[in-house]
Write an enzyme that holds these catalytic residues in place. Structure first.
Site, PDB file in Angstrom:
ATOM      1  NE  ARG A 261      -3.631   0.481   1.511  1.00 29.91           N
ATOM      2  CZ  ARG A 261      -4.960   0.744   1.673  1.00 29.91           C
ATOM      3  NH1 ARG A 261      -5.914   0.034   2.229  1.00 29.91           N
ATOM      4  NH2 ARG A 261      -5.206   2.087   1.326  1.00 29.91           N
TER       5      ARG A 261
ATOM      6  CE1 TYR B 260     -12.534   6.771  -7.879  1.00 26.63           C
ATOM      7  CE2 TYR B 260     -13.148   8.278  -6.048  1.00 26.63           C
ATOM      8  CZ  TYR B 260     -12.956   6.934  -6.508  1.00 26.63           C
ATOM      9  OH  TYR B 260     -13.232   5.788  -5.945  1.00 26.63           O
ATOM     10  N   PRO B 261     -10.280  12.669  -7.158  1.00 27.42           N
ATOM     11  CG  PRO B 261     -10.229  15.016  -7.047  1.00 27.42           C
ATOM     12  CD  PRO B 261     -10.321  13.710  -8.059  1.00 27.42           C
ATOM     13  CG  MET B 262     -12.023  10.297  -2.223  1.00 24.17           C
ATOM     14  SD  MET B 262     -13.367   8.830  -1.778  1.00 24.17           S
ATOM     15  CE  MET B 262     -14.314   9.623  -0.481  1.00 24.17           C
TER      16      MET B 262
ATOM     17  CE  LYS C 270     -14.428   8.491   4.023  1.00 18.38           C
ATOM     18  NZ  LYS C 270     -15.634   7.443   3.171  1.00 18.38           N
TER      19      LYS C 270
ATOM     20  CG  HIS D 213     -16.165   1.773   1.379  1.00 18.55           C
ATOM     21  ND1 HIS D 213     -17.370   1.830   1.017  1.00 18.55           N
ATOM     22  CD2 HIS D 213     -15.466   2.437   0.614  1.00 18.55           C
ATOM     23  CE1 HIS D 213     -17.661   2.762   0.021  1.00 18.55           C
ATOM     24  NE2 HIS D 213     -16.255   3.156  -0.322  1.00 18.55           N
TER      25      HIS D 213
ATOM     26  CD  GLN E  34      -8.384   0.422  -2.930  1.00 24.21           C
ATOM     27  OE1 GLN E  34      -9.330   1.233  -3.221  1.00 24.21           O
ATOM     28  NE2 GLN E  34      -8.029  -0.122  -1.595  1.00 24.21           N
TER      29      GLN E  34
ATOM     30  CB  SER F  76     -19.987   6.015  -1.159  1.00 21.60           C
ATOM     31  OG  SER F  76     -18.507   5.352  -1.338  1.00 21.60           O
TER      32      SER F  76
END
Lengths: 255, 255, 255, 255, 255
Positions: E137, E151-153, E155, E178, E191, E229
């Site tokens: 990771r 994509y950026p995200m 919370k 999730h 990912q 999400s």
């Protein structure tokens, strides 16, 4: 706070809405020979792409300042879509256009309706009518109408209006009622629904075709009073176009 | 969670608000002959389009940086509107302008008022006065006032302020009360209401005409305190313009 | 769900905040003669416009990338404002500037305060002091301070914070309390309040003048803790400028 | 619905975050002599400004497309800040940069903490330690760390999360708890807090300095779980930079 | 109103998503020699950077108008990332590209899962499997798939959906559920999760790799129905790309 059941989906043709502005200053300044080359290569590009075996390509004159041209591509693979987009840049017409916007999505059918539920049910008997219906959604042909309306949209995820937090059954009913409105416009308005979660900025692209733009206006007005839209829809920008044949490109550019 | 009853609507002339910036750098640098050609072709374009049989065209000087020119077109078909837009690009004046914004819509009358309800009722007796009223909304003539204010708007779809989730009767009352305010400004402010659901980014375009801009300011201020606006309106950008005759184009460009 | 009582308003001078960026690349590349012409015509434009009979014009150096110049015009008519804006494009200085932003509004006095209520009361006795006060709001003179802060703003129309849904009396009290804060800064901060409903994108323009920028900062900080702002204000962008005399234009451009 | 008590504030050095993009196309195309002049004048500008008596100037390489250079100025007056900004345009390096963004603010200390409350209390005894602390906040020196993170921010004014509607005591406690997190990073992360109410678009600028960027990331992550941020913070864009000495400008431009 | 417990995090490689548009007009106009030089230097840049000892670099053709190229860099330090970005500007290919967007972040593992909690527990026994997992990771290798979605995200921090105000245990459960969805797509979708609090405008960058784009679409659709999400996610723009080998750069540019 449980995870909700997502609908089954099936994906078909990939879709690119390629929205371009004409650089009218450059066009006015261009010599006759450059214009002729641009028209010739532009027509050839549009005709060749409209004649491909799998998928389709059409071109529209877009009203207002947001764009002048909408080139709409349907292709069996993202790779073919990517190529269609880049090939345009290789033709002389591209010199007189700028990219104004675009949308990438994939024709989609979802398992909300009962008929569709059968389609996704491996134990259900094969139903040729259903198969044809699903195929028309996944591999749509571009209808031969004069006008098009395109917009991207998403479903809201707000505390009080959270589509993704509704039980499946409730969403199924909302979708069914929404579909009923659409069916009242059968023969007047045709649609392509394409999904874009993970692909582009909204969750769907909606492309509506009609010979009378007021039919689209009325259909969407009716839908706006339906909870599916009034509570759960979030719209992007709307583009209105008028289809023309590739051979009319010269007339389009002449103003 | 039922679908609400939409109002009946009738559509008339299509409307294009074509907002352009003058490229003042290019204008200052242009030679006398180029300027003359631009003015001549510009005046001709504006006069020819103002003289069309169906519809109208007018031009306004826009205040502030958002635009310099508003060319307002009304046409019986989207095709004619599309052509009017593209024809401008063919005239020499276009060389000195850039597209700043635009709005595409169609003049609209809706069946919220009682009078209008009659219009949409096939069993109601024909009422020539009502017919004239509806016609003035659907095929408006551009009033000969000095100032114009244009803005697009939508109705909110928020949990507490959701226009599209209100019962028809409640919307009817809100619209009637809203109309009452407008009527107090009769003779001072004239309006064109054009719908754009499915056509452009907001749901309506509002174009207000007056000889005194403060009348528009006061009318909209009063309206803002009315629930129709205070709770349900979502406004786009506002453009303020001053009309000039096509023949004044040279004076406009002279600063 | 009733319509709320709007305040009475009176309008005075029209106001244009014309925000421009200097094209420093062009300036650096310009020959001595072009620079001289630009400075000469720029100074002349600014001095002529500052010397007009009705209204005023001032120029400020704006900090940060949002703009370099703020040219602030006050004029008795929109027509004169429109002309002031376009005339700038005719002078050689314009060649070295681009339009970054702008705001169009009109100096406004509203009938919320008791004193003002008298002004709007046709039966009240004429009060010369009140008349002077109203006149100073409607036909303000630009104070001779070093710094300016300009921002447009609107009042919120959210379910819980809806200014336009408050009873008149409540708004009156809020405005009075808000005004009290302003009065504590009398002699330190001067303001011009100009309305723009129906004219530009927000509902008001606020222009604050002071010799010490921290006075403006402290005034607005205090106001932010007042319900009028903490609950009801929606702010646009803030521009900070430093005034210079037209004759200092050359020094300004020299860096 | 009362006005809340604002904190006392003291203001020190004015701060300009000047964010610029390098015009790499122009740089690649430039001749050797032009490059040398740009580097020479750029280094001179940066060194001269870093050497000023009051205040400081530093330069950073910014990651990503939002900017390439951050020039950070601290000055005792807005006038000096304005001059620092414009002087850059006079040096040959400016020819190879465009303005991408900026932020204008003033170093600020507020009276929320008990210590600070003493500072603002005219009856409290002079405390040299407190005086030094306040001075370090109002006239900060730029720490000599490798990395910087800059972002503007405001406090929310929403119905449920309204910072400006909280009693002073509650805000004081929130600020104290927030400060505690910062103190855990003493020696790792240094900050400059500058206020911008009435000066720029947000209410504060936050500039964090560290030798390890993950320390900034962890500090801000911890803070995000603190009510002061989780409920009341509204963030602008984030800029990450790496400091370089003026003398390294040539290496920076070499890629 | 207490501070919530933040998760422990570990940071690994820094990540730059460098999104660029091809200047097709310049490319079409370029002479054969300039094109060859651009391709040669472009290929060399991409191959050299893909071959670095620590980290990786890959290039993708991006669909739609938002960008044409995504150059994805992973590097052990921000300094190396900064250099990789600037070095591109030094190669002839850069002349034919403009920067469209970018994202700066750092590969991150957080202590929400039980396994991860062990990793952060100094008293836990060393677990080689866990170590390998964490390492994958923190120092991910770019998988060799055809498609990428970036994509950026962030919370949400809204009153009803406030991720940062949830107790740790609740967040842990949400993250676990999730993660379960992601695991169903093991072998289909890979990912890279990279954190960007304090570094760029959102809080994370998400980069998904797959050979079938509909797998990514379905994975994200399932996730959207998961509270993590549906209630707490705020998405930025989505970019879809198709990987190509540096040696295919010529073919990519040929359209």
């Amino acid at each position: 706070m449980d995870r909700r059941e997502p609908p089954r989906t099936e994906e078909g043709l990939y879709v690119l809405h390629d929205l371009r502005r004409v650089d009218w200053d450059a066009w006015r300044d261009a010599g006759e020979r450059d214009r002729e080359a641009a028209i010739e290569e532009g027509v050839e590009y549009l005709e060749t792409h409209a004649d491909i075996e799998q998928g389709d390509t059409a071109v529209f004159s877009v009203l207002g300042h947001k764009a002048d041209l909408l080139i709409l591509h349907l292709r069996p693979t993202l790779e073919a879509l990517d190529r269609a987009e880049r090939e345009f840049e290789g033709c002389a017409l591209a010199e007189f256009t700028d990219r104004a916007s675009s949308y990438v999505s994939v024709a989609e059918a979802s398992g909300y309706t009962e008929a569709a539920a059968d389609y996704f049910d491996p134990d259900a008997e094969a139903d040729p009518g259903l198969q044809r219906y699903m195929d028309s959604r996944l591999h749509p042909e571009l209808p031969d109408t004069e006008f098009v309306s395109f917009y991207p949209m998403s479903k809201r995820r707000d505390p009080e209006y959270n589509w993704y937090d509704l039980p499946f059954e409730e969403r199924r009913e909302l979708m069914a009622a929404h579909g009923d409105i659409g069916r009242e416009y059968a023969g007047k308005v045709t649609q392509i629904i394409s999904g874009s979660i993970g692909i582009d900025d909204h969750e769907w692209g909606v492309t509506l075709f009609a010979d009378d733009m007021t039919d689209i206006k009325r259909l969407l007005t009716e839908m706006r009073f339906d909870p599916s839209s009034s509570r759960y829809a979030e719209f992007g920008r709307f583009y209105t176009g008028r289809r023309f044949a590739p051979s009319q490109l010269e007339a389009f550019l002449a103003g």
